[in-house]
Write a protein that holds these residues in place. Structure first.
Motif, short mmCIF file in Angstrom:
data_model
loop_
_atom_site.label_atom_id
_atom_site.label_comp_id
_atom_site.label_asym_id
_atom_site.label_seq_id
_atom_site.Cartn_x
_atom_site.Cartn_y
_atom_site.Cartn_z
N GLU A 93 26.79 48.62 50.54
CA GLU A 93 27.34 49.26 49.36
C GLU A 93 27.33 48.36 48.13
O GLU A 93 27.56 48.83 47.02
N LEU A 94 27.05 47.06 48.31
CA LEU A 94 26.99 46.13 47.18
C LEU A 94 25.56 45.85 46.73
O LEU A 94 25.32 44.96 45.91
N ALA A 95 24.59 46.61 47.24
CA ALA A 95 23.21 46.44 46.81
C ALA A 95 23.11 46.64 45.29
O ALA A 95 23.71 47.56 44.74
N GLY A 96 22.39 45.78 44.61
CA GLY A 96 22.22 45.86 43.17
C GLY A 96 23.32 45.17 42.37
O GLY A 96 23.29 45.18 41.14
N LEU A 97 24.29 44.56 43.05
CA LEU A 97 25.38 43.88 42.36
C LEU A 97 24.85 42.74 41.51
O LEU A 97 23.98 41.98 41.92
N HIS A 98 25.36 42.61 40.28
CA HIS A 98 25.07 41.46 39.42
C HIS A 98 26.34 41.16 38.63
O HIS A 98 27.22 42.01 38.50
N GLY A 99 26.45 39.92 38.16
CA GLY A 99 27.62 39.60 37.34
C GLY A 99 27.91 38.12 37.29
O GLY A 99 27.19 37.29 37.85
N ARG A 100 29.00 37.81 36.57
CA ARG A 100 29.46 36.44 36.38
C ARG A 100 30.96 36.38 36.65
O ARG A 100 31.69 37.33 36.36
N ILE A 101 31.41 35.25 37.15
CA ILE A 101 32.83 35.04 37.45
C ILE A 101 33.33 33.87 36.60
O ILE A 101 32.70 32.82 36.56
N ALA A 102 34.46 34.07 35.93
CA ALA A 102 35.12 33.00 35.20
C ALA A 102 36.36 32.58 36.00
O ALA A 102 37.06 33.44 36.54
N ILE A 103 36.59 31.28 36.09
CA ILE A 103 37.74 30.75 36.82
C ILE A 103 38.67 30.09 35.80
O ILE A 103 38.24 29.29 34.98
N ASP A 104 39.94 30.42 35.85
CA ASP A 104 40.95 29.79 35.01
C ASP A 104 42.06 29.25 35.91
O ASP A 104 42.45 29.91 36.88
N ILE A 105 42.55 28.07 35.58
CA ILE A 105 43.66 27.48 36.32
C ILE A 105 44.85 27.41 35.36
O ILE A 105 44.80 26.73 34.35
N VAL A 106 45.90 28.16 35.68
CA VAL A 106 47.08 28.23 34.84
C VAL A 106 48.29 27.85 35.70
O VAL A 106 48.55 28.48 36.73
N ASP A 107 48.99 26.82 35.27
CA ASP A 107 50.18 26.34 35.99
C ASP A 107 49.88 26.11 37.48
O ASP A 107 50.67 26.46 38.35
N GLY A 108 48.71 25.54 37.75
CA GLY A 108 48.34 25.20 39.13
C GLY A 108 47.84 26.37 39.96
O GLY A 108 47.50 26.20 41.12
N ARG A 109 47.81 27.58 39.40
CA ARG A 109 47.33 28.75 40.14
C ARG A 109 45.95 29.11 39.63
O ARG A 109 45.69 29.10 38.42
N HIS A 110 45.05 29.47 40.57
CA HIS A 110 43.67 29.82 40.23
C HIS A 110 43.54 31.32 40.00
O HIS A 110 44.02 32.12 40.82
N HIS A 111 42.88 31.68 38.90
CA HIS A 111 42.67 33.08 38.55
C HIS A 111 41.18 33.29 38.32
O HIS A 111 40.48 32.38 37.90
N TYR A 112 40.70 34.49 38.59
CA TYR A 112 39.29 34.78 38.31
C TYR A 112 39.17 36.06 37.51
O TYR A 112 40.02 36.95 37.57
N THR A 113 38.10 36.12 36.74
CA THR A 113 37.68 37.32 36.02
C THR A 113 36.22 37.54 36.40
O THR A 113 35.38 36.68 36.17
N PHE A 114 35.94 38.66 37.02
CA PHE A 114 34.60 38.97 37.52
C PHE A 114 34.03 40.10 36.69
O PHE A 114 34.46 41.24 36.80
N ASP A 115 33.09 39.80 35.81
CA ASP A 115 32.37 40.82 35.04
C ASP A 115 31.14 41.20 35.85
O ASP A 115 30.29 40.35 36.11
N TYR A 116 31.04 42.47 36.28
CA TYR A 116 29.96 42.85 37.17
C TYR A 116 29.47 44.26 36.90
O TYR A 116 30.07 45.03 36.17
N GLY A 117 28.35 44.55 37.50
CA GLY A 117 27.76 45.87 37.42
C GLY A 117 26.80 46.05 38.59
O GLY A 117 26.68 45.16 39.44
N PHE A 118 26.14 47.20 38.64
CA PHE A 118 25.19 47.48 39.70
C PHE A 118 23.88 47.96 39.08
O PHE A 118 23.88 48.81 38.20
N ARG A 119 22.77 47.38 39.55
CA ARG A 119 21.45 47.81 39.12
C ARG A 119 20.96 48.87 40.09
O ARG A 119 21.33 48.87 41.27
N ASP A 120 20.07 49.72 39.62
CA ASP A 120 19.42 50.67 40.53
C ASP A 120 18.55 49.88 41.49
O ASP A 120 17.80 49.00 41.08
N THR A 121 18.63 50.18 42.78
CA THR A 121 17.82 49.45 43.75
C THR A 121 16.53 50.17 44.07
O THR A 121 16.32 51.28 43.77
#
Length: 121
Positions: A93-121
């Protein structure tokens, strides 16, 4: 500013790495010797993975350079991290997935932001 010159490279294959699910990552070491305005030597370790789709894959490499040239390895002391989905690596179900992940560390806790999409396969 710009420096141009030549460099010699020696490739030293390393043992492949198993990352689970039957996937294998190639590992290569490169020893470089720079000539010209950049008078330096370096060691590079590269991990590479090809997808089942011909011509798609990705690699990441870290290089340590020691020599003479006015420059910095980091952007004025600010670390940088780039995470990208390997092209055509999504399956099922993840075929065609593309994207970028940003990692932020705030007060010792790790957070992510995943900008993604799906291409036609």
């Amino acid at each position: 500013m710009q420096a141009k010159g030549e460099f010699d490279i020696t490739r030293v294959p390393q043992e492949s790495l198993d990352i689970g699910g039957g996937a294998v990552v190639g590992h290569m070491r490169f020893d470089k010797r720079f000539h010209g305005p950049l008078d330096a030597s370096s060691v590079v370790h590269m991990l590479a993975m090809m997808s089942p789709v011909s011509g798609s894959g990705a690699y990441v490499a870290l290089e340590r350079i020691e020599g003479t040239l006015d420059g910095r390895v980091m952007d004025r002391g600010a670390p940088r991290l780039d995470l990208t989905v390997v092209p055509d690596s999504g399956t099922g179900e993840l075929a065609g997935l593309h994207g970028r992940i940003a990692i932020d560390i705030v007060d010792g806790r790790h957070h992510y932001t995943f900008d993604y999409g799906f291409r036609d396969t």
